[in-house]
Design a protein around this motif. Structure first.
Motif, short mmCIF file in Angstrom:
data_model
loop_
_atom_site.label_atom_id
_atom_site.label_comp_id
_atom_site.label_asym_id
_atom_site.label_seq_id
_atom_site.Cartn_x
_atom_site.Cartn_y
_atom_site.Cartn_z
N VAL A 91 0.86 -1.35 0.00
CA VAL A 91 0.00 0.16 -0.02
C VAL A 91 0.60 1.31 -0.11
CG1 VAL A 91 -1.68 1.41 1.20
CG2 VAL A 91 -1.88 -1.24 1.38
N PHE A 92 1.92 1.17 0.81
CA PHE A 92 2.67 2.41 1.15
C PHE A 92 4.27 2.03 0.61
CE2 PHE A 92 -0.54 2.65 4.15
CZ PHE A 92 -1.20 4.06 3.85
N ASN A 93 4.42 1.81 -0.78
CA ASN A 93 5.90 1.35 -1.26
C ASN A 93 6.87 2.46 -1.03
OD1 ASN A 93 7.78 0.33 -2.54
ND2 ASN A 93 6.56 -1.01 -3.81
N PRO A 94 7.69 2.39 -0.21
CA PRO A 94 8.69 3.56 -0.13
C PRO A 94 9.70 3.67 -1.22
CG PRO A 94 9.21 1.63 1.30
CD PRO A 94 8.13 1.39 0.74
N ALA A 95 9.95 2.33 -1.97
CA ALA A 95 10.74 2.54 -2.87
C ALA A 95 10.42 2.74 -4.41
CB ALA A 95 11.68 1.16 -3.15
N LYS A 96 9.04 3.38 -4.76
CA LYS A 96 8.33 3.17 -5.88
C LYS A 96 9.10 4.38 -6.77
CE LYS A 96 4.81 6.53 -3.89
NZ LYS A 96 3.38 6.42 -3.63
N ASP A 97 9.72 5.49 -6.16
CA ASP A 97 10.44 6.49 -7.12
C ASP A 97 11.90 6.08 -7.35
OD1 ASP A 97 8.06 7.95 -7.12
OD2 ASP A 97 8.33 8.81 -5.12
N LEU A 98 12.23 4.82 -7.01
CA LEU A 98 13.64 4.63 -7.41
C LEU A 98 13.63 3.71 -8.23
CD1 LEU A 98 16.72 5.11 -6.83
CD2 LEU A 98 16.44 3.65 -4.89
N THR A 99 14.47 3.86 -9.55
CA THR A 99 14.73 2.52 -10.31
C THR A 99 16.30 2.33 -10.41
OG1 THR A 99 12.74 3.09 -11.46
CG2 THR A 99 14.31 1.64 -12.52
N LEU A 100 16.78 1.09 -10.14
CA LEU A 100 18.08 0.88 -10.51
C LEU A 100 18.51 -0.07 -11.81
CD1 LEU A 100 19.37 0.09 -6.77
CD2 LEU A 100 19.23 2.34 -7.64
N GLN A 101 19.45 0.07 -12.20
CA GLN A 101 19.92 -0.63 -13.28
C GLN A 101 20.40 -1.97 -12.87
OE1 GLN A 101 23.05 1.13 -16.23
NE2 GLN A 101 22.78 -0.64 -17.56
N ILE A 102 19.77 -2.97 -13.61
CA ILE A 102 20.29 -4.44 -13.08
C ILE A 102 21.44 -4.87 -14.27
CG2 ILE A 102 19.40 -6.90 -13.43
CD1 ILE A 102 16.55 -5.77 -12.84
#
Length: 385
Positions: A91-102
């Motif tokens: 519901v409250f995903n704290p990492a939704k605004d961060l995308t890291l390269q795999i």
């Protein structure tokens, strides 16, 4: 706060500052962070086998009906904690605004049954010695420890385990340098977004853990003796609450928990077993942090978590982290390696998990320790009936 934890927090803070203001230097020292990750993976396979096998050899004599009843409630409360955090983080995903390269292999597209078979077994013995098959190695170690009868083997394994733990301690002396370098290089690449994500992750865990403490301990203590049980729990639990938050150790809180149980006049035939056992294998806070770590990695790597296979594995891994891993030395590291292995996350993601673990360690330990008292109340009620 323990001295080691304080040093790690300082190194994390300095690493973030370095990444923000000295980007070229931060990129240059990235290999120092990679070295730390390599050292952890280097030790994890022998650590898993020898610590788990040794623990089973030493404790299998305690397998009895009373122990099984206690374990039933430990698993039940751990499952509740896992589901609470799973709902909260979705519901409250704290990492939704961060995308890291795999930069390496990710989770496979197998169906659940195929994934489960691949996780539980390998088709050649030498594959057990790979960090990619941690769960299969855990099961083999449990079986080996349970069926070992030779006292000399048990003594030898205990000696090897102690040696491995000394090596882990040696690696952890390097941890402040490794974490500093890793966070510096990561912050230099992703900027303020990773700082915000860690901050929100920490905030979410603190809020959920304190809500869980009040709401679910109310329910458990109410089940023991209705409102009298609730009043007794929240009146007497304060010393355990303070001790666990300050020492960040369930084991260090055990004497306080024993004192609290006596004041509450809980059945000592239960608490003499449940409290020492709970201080090593009952970790509701650890279950919750495992869920947080798993969803964090799925989110930042842009992977789909909302499928039955991923969710069921998340629940299983989280309970294993709280019940099995917490009962052995180095269990935190093994639990994090299990997450990386089961889902096929990149190896460097272990550092992200370790950072989250250190950030939430204080409230996690509080839930681990105080949960032993409320679970003991449930067990006492069941046995009395």
């Amino acid at each position: 706060m323990k001295k080691k934890s304080l040093i790690l927090f300082i190194s994390m803070f300095l690493g973030i500052l370095c990444g923000l203001f000295f980007k070229d230097f931060s990129i240059f020292i990235k290999p120092l962070g990679t070295l730390f990750i390599n050292l952890l993976f280097q030790i994890v396979v022998p650590l898993v086998f020898f610590t788990i096998a040794t623990s089973i050899m030493k404790n299998k004599k305690y397998f009895s009906n009373t122990i099984l009843k206690i374990l039933k409630y430990f698993v039940l409360t751990s499952l509740v904690a896992t589901l609470v955090m799973l709902i909260a983080v979705l519901v409250f995903n704290p990492a939704k605004d961060l995308t890291l390269q795999i930069t390496s292999q990710t989770i496979s597209s197998n169906n659940f049954l195929e994934s489960l078979v691949n996780a539980l077994s390998v088709n050649d013995f030498n594959l057990l010695l790979s960090k990619n098959n941690i769960l299969a190695l855990i099961l083999f170690a449990i079986a080996f420890g349970y069926y070992t009868e030779n006292e000399k083997i048990s003594t030898t394994f205990e000696s090897i385990t102690n040696t491995l733990l000394k090596i882990v301690d040696l690696i952890m002396y390097y941890a402040p340098v490794g974490i500093f370098a890793f966070l510096a290089s990561t912050t230099s690449e992703y900027g303020e977004s990773i700082i915000k994500t860690y901050g929100l992750t920490m905030l979410l865990y603190y809020v959920v853990s304190f809500l869980y403490f009040f709401i679910f301990n109310f329910i458990y203590s109410y089940s023991y003796n209705k409102m009298d049980g609730v009043k007794m729990f929240f009146k007497e639990i304060i010393p355990s609450f303070i001790c666990s938050m300050s020492t960040q150790s369930s084991l260090a809180t055990l004497p306080t928990n024993i004192m609290v149980a006596k004041k509450m006049k809980l059945n000592n035939e239960v608490t003499d077993i449940s409290l020492p056992l709970g201080s090593t294998i009952h970790m509701e806070g650890s279950c919750m942090s495992a869920v947080l770590k798993i969803v964090f990695l799925f989110t930042v790597f842009g992977m789909d978590f909302l499928n039955p296979t991923s969710i069921i594995l998340c629940i299983i891994i989280s309970i294993i982290s709280g019940i099995v891993m917490s009962g052995i030395p180095g269990g935190g590291l093994i639990g994090e390696a299990l997450i990386v292995s089961m889902y096929g996350f990149p190896e460097y993601s272990l550092a992200y998990l370790a950072t989250i673990g250190w950030l939430v360690d204080m409230p996690a330990t509080m839930l681990n320790a105080t949960g032993d008292i409320s679970s003991s109340m449930l067990i006492c009620k069941n046995i009395n009936n």
